[in-house]
Design an enzyme around this catalytic site. Structure first.
Site, mmCIF file in Angstrom:
data_model
loop_
_atom_site.group_PDB
_atom_site.id
_atom_site.type_symbol
_atom_site.label_atom_id
_atom_site.label_comp_id
_atom_site.label_asym_id
_atom_site.label_seq_id
_atom_site.Cartn_x
_atom_site.Cartn_y
_atom_site.Cartn_z
ATOM 1 N N ASP A 1 10.677 -48.353 19.873
ATOM 2 C CA ASP A 1 11.353 -48.423 21.169
ATOM 3 C C ASP A 1 12.459 -47.385 21.168
ATOM 4 O OD1 ASP A 1 9.777 -50.510 22.117
ATOM 5 O OD2 ASP A 1 11.150 -52.056 21.421
ATOM 6 N N ASP B 1 5.745 -50.327 27.115
ATOM 7 C CA ASP B 1 6.424 -51.516 27.650
ATOM 8 C C ASP B 1 6.622 -51.386 29.159
ATOM 9 O OD1 ASP B 1 6.671 -52.455 25.025
ATOM 10 O OD2 ASP B 1 8.745 -51.769 24.832
#
Length: 163
Positions: free
Chosen positions: A116, A135
């Site tokens: 991330d 995501d």
């Protein structure tokens, strides 16, 4: 058939964008754990290794292959849904969700965690989680499915002629 190809294309494009952006974050951008790089007026780059699932839940639970297996089963279910969908919107949204999920599965298998690196903010208000392109596709796909379901017209009842 064209609708199915569009769903597969959405899946592939999301997967490609997700993996390329993560390769940039880990390679040429050389993001360091926790270091914040301003990338625009509302976006920072911050490398975070997500060992859990959505929003970092169950991060201490371990089981990288358990998470990858469960996510892979979910992807198979999504692809079956996409294949049977009757709507272009549903097909493309589910394809995008599947592409994001596959990208995260690849990370889990390769690194033991999901990469991330995107942090959104509006002035001093920060979105509390760091995320990635996959995501984003998952969240946007789910929102599109919810809107499509909320805005869909109910089927018109057919009068069977029986009284």
């Amino acid at each position: 058939m064209k609708r199915r190809i569009a769903g597969i294309l959405a899946c592939a494009l999301v997967l490609l964008a997700d993996q390329l952006s993560k390769a940039l974050a880990l390679g040429p951008l050389d993001l360091q754990n926790g270091a914040v790089v301003k990338a625009g007026p509302m976006l920072n780059l911050v490398l975070v290794w997500n060992h859990g699932i959505t929003f970092g839940m169950f991060a201490g639970a371990g089981g990288r292959f358990v998470f990858a297996t469960v996510a892979s089963l979910a992807v198979l279910a999504l692809l079956a849904w996409m294949w049977r969908a009757q709507s272009w919107v549903v097909t493309i949204a589910v394809g995008a969700i599947a592409g994001g999920a596959v990208g995260n599965v690849i990370d889990r298998v390769r690194f033991g965690a999901v990469v991330d690196f995107l942090q959104a903010h509006f002035g001093a208000l920060y979105y509390p989680w760091v995320f990635n392109v996959g995501d984003s596709a998952i969240v946007c796909g789910v929102l599109v499915l919810m809107l499509e379901n909320l805005l869909a017209r109910p089927p018109v009842a057919q009068d069977s002629g029986e009284r």
